[in-house]
Design an enzyme around this catalytic site. Structure first.
Site, mmCIF file in Angstrom:
data_model
loop_
_atom_site.group_PDB
_atom_site.id
_atom_site.type_symbol
_atom_site.label_atom_id
_atom_site.label_comp_id
_atom_site.label_asym_id
_atom_site.label_seq_id
_atom_site.Cartn_x
_atom_site.Cartn_y
_atom_site.Cartn_z
ATOM 1 N N ASN A 116 8.822 52.709 -6.633
ATOM 2 C CA ASN A 116 10.129 53.358 -6.609
ATOM 3 C C ASN A 116 10.747 53.331 -8.001
ATOM 4 O O ASN A 116 10.562 52.389 -8.761
ATOM 5 C CB ASN A 116 11.054 52.700 -5.573
ATOM 6 C CG ASN A 116 11.910 51.601 -6.161
ATOM 7 O OD1 ASN A 116 12.958 51.861 -6.773
ATOM 8 N ND2 ASN A 116 11.455 50.354 -6.005
ATOM 9 N N PHE A 120 19.262 52.403 -8.966
ATOM 10 C CA PHE A 120 20.567 51.921 -8.483
ATOM 11 C C PHE A 120 21.421 53.057 -7.939
ATOM 12 O O PHE A 120 22.624 53.143 -8.204
ATOM 13 C CB PHE A 120 21.336 51.197 -9.595
ATOM 14 C CG PHE A 120 20.791 49.846 -9.984
ATOM 15 C CD1 PHE A 120 19.716 49.284 -9.329
ATOM 16 C CD2 PHE A 120 21.353 49.146 -11.037
ATOM 17 C CE1 PHE A 120 19.214 48.045 -9.694
ATOM 18 C CE2 PHE A 120 20.869 47.895 -11.407
ATOM 19 C CZ PHE A 120 19.788 47.342 -10.746
ATOM 20 N N SER A 183 15.491 44.856 -12.360
ATOM 21 C CA SER A 183 14.950 46.158 -11.953
ATOM 22 C C SER A 183 14.372 46.879 -13.170
ATOM 23 O O SER A 183 14.997 46.916 -14.231
ATOM 24 C CB SER A 183 16.046 47.023 -11.326
ATOM 25 O OG SER A 183 15.585 48.346 -11.143
ATOM 26 N N ASN A 185 14.065 50.037 -13.360
ATOM 27 C CA ASN A 185 14.437 51.446 -13.241
ATOM 28 C C ASN A 185 15.781 51.809 -13.863
ATOM 29 O O ASN A 185 16.211 52.953 -13.768
ATOM 30 C CB ASN A 185 14.443 51.841 -11.754
ATOM 31 C CG ASN A 185 13.090 51.639 -11.120
ATOM 32 O OD1 ASN A 185 12.067 51.957 -11.719
ATOM 33 N ND2 ASN A 185 13.069 51.075 -9.924
ATOM 34 N N THR A 186 16.447 50.853 -14.486
ATOM 35 C CA THR A 186 17.653 51.120 -15.270
ATOM 36 C C THR A 186 17.329 50.799 -16.717
ATOM 37 O O THR A 186 16.996 49.647 -17.033
ATOM 38 C CB THR A 186 18.843 50.268 -14.785
ATOM 39 O OG1 THR A 186 19.151 50.634 -13.438
ATOM 40 C CG2 THR A 186 20.060 50.483 -15.664
ATOM 41 N N LYS A 221 17.963 37.196 -9.456
ATOM 42 C CA LYS A 221 16.710 37.848 -9.071
ATOM 43 C C LYS A 221 15.905 38.158 -10.323
ATOM 44 O O LYS A 221 16.404 38.822 -11.236
ATOM 45 C CB LYS A 221 16.979 39.130 -8.285
ATOM 46 C CG LYS A 221 15.714 39.733 -7.665
ATOM 47 C CD LYS A 221 16.047 40.759 -6.604
ATOM 48 C CE LYS A 221 14.787 41.199 -5.851
ATOM 49 N NZ LYS A 221 15.099 42.109 -4.723
ATOM 50 N N ASN A 250 11.329 40.496 -8.046
ATOM 51 C CA ASN A 250 11.588 41.922 -7.955
ATOM 52 C C ASN A 250 10.253 42.683 -8.030
ATOM 53 O O ASN A 250 9.184 42.081 -7.955
ATOM 54 C CB ASN A 250 12.530 42.356 -9.087
ATOM 55 C CG ASN A 250 13.425 43.514 -8.714
ATOM 56 O OD1 ASN A 250 13.014 44.441 -8.031
ATOM 57 N ND2 ASN A 250 14.675 43.464 -9.170
#
Length: 342
Positions: A116, A120, A183, A185-186, A221, A250
């Site tokens: 994925n 966010f 994450s 993805n940011t 996390k 994560n």
């Protein structure tokens, strides 16, 4: 039944299927005659001996739902009626944001995994807080975690302000907090895992926490891609800031050993599911041994069976969370894991 339904679901875009399923689950829970009763009698886990008390919170069982599944706190009650011992919402940011462009979620069926790059996507902390306020009045027994992050356009040097906004807004409606700096993805987010900025962020939240009279457990996390030296830093940071614990781990950016063809497996984003099972357990075991069990760990990553959960707990986790395993195995996996833990 899920074995027959899953192949149909898996013919369609995973994000669209996700929204289709959870909306109908909520409808069934809220409006179908005896819907709640049916869900609870079928899936709920009321087994003595599974209760846990961790960082001052009582959990009816140690199997929770990881963040990312219910980003806006819309489906907490229905998901809780499937048997989860706790639900983590988010990741929530101060302002609403659409996330990355679609498609942004991919199934790697040969590996029983997901990639994925959601980014966010959420409706903002105010919307989530209001939903949880109503839910907590209705059923204060559901244990809810608030996973908080920063908006994509917020520069890292101002990121602490985003976390403060989310922390303050959710304080009265969640039971614990999770600081998400891991994450992939940011853009630039994982830079906040470095020792100096991370220590500053966690100390700032802890100072704010202690001023409220009633404090909430704060967890960190972390990514599975950290080196041993970085994990040593995490142990030092948790001890020096006195936060409650760690969630390990994560999603990963590693792609080694996958069976899915490269055209799909090399999509940008975080990988979750069975390929993460071994590494997340290694991180749990390392943190537990290095810290001499000084703080609780919630184990997440590649849990698809009771055996996977047992390995996480044996490695040093106090609780476990599901996400990808829940999608691949179906709602019955929660009860199977709980029974297996006995």
């Amino acid at each position: 039944m899920y074995r027959f339904i899953k192949p149909i679901f898996f013919q369609f875009d995973p994000e669209n299927v996700h929204h289709f399923v959870v909306k109908r689950l909520k409808w069934f829970n809220d409006f179908f005659p005896f819907g709640k009763t049916i869900l609870r009698s079928t899936f709920d886990v009321n087994i003595k001996g599974l209760e846990r008390e961790v960082f001052g919170i009582k959990f009816r069982n140690p199997v929770g739902l990881a963040a990312g599944f219910d980003k806006n706190g819309e489906y907490v009650e229905a998901l809780s009626n499937l048997g989860f011992g706790f639900i983590e919402v988010g990741t929530v940011t101060p302002m609403p944001q659409p996330g990355n462009e679609k498609p942004r979620m991919f199934r790697l069926q040969e590996d029983e995994a997901l990639i994925n790059r959601m980014g966010f996507n959420n409706k903002g902390v105010d919307t989530c807080a209001e939903r949880l306020r109503i839910l907590k009045k209705k059923d204060p027994t559901i244990v809810i975690g608030g996973n908080i992050g920063k908006n994509k356009l917020t520069p890292n040097e101002e990121a602490v302000n985003d976390y403060i906004k989310c922390f303050d807004r959710l304080f009265d409606v969640v039971d614990y907090f999770v600081v998400n700096v891991s994450s992939p993805n940011t853009p630039g987010l994982r830079e906040l895992q470095e020792k100096e900025p991370l220590t500053h962020l966690l100390k700032t939240l802890q100072d704010r926490n202690s001023k409220n009279g009633i404090s909430r457990p704060i967890l960190l996390k972390i990514a599975p891609d950290l080196t041993d030296d970085q994990l040593n830093d995490i142990v030092d940071i948790v001890k020096s800031t006195h936060i409650a614990g760690v969630i390990a781990t994560n999603t990963t950016i590693d792609r080694d050993g996958l069976y899915t063809p490269a055209k799909l497996s090399q999509e940008t984003g975080g990988l979750s599911g069975k390929p993460l099972t071994k590494r997340s357990t290694e991180v749990i075991r390392y943190l537990s041994k290095k810290s001499a069990g000084a703080f609780p760990i919630i184990g997440v990553g590649g849990i698809h069976s009771p055996e996977d959960a047992k390995e996480k707990l044996a490695a040093g986790a106090s609780l476990v969370q599901l996400y990808t395993g829940f999608i691949y195995e179906g709602p019955g996996v929660i009860k199977r894991i709980c029974k297996g833990l006995l």
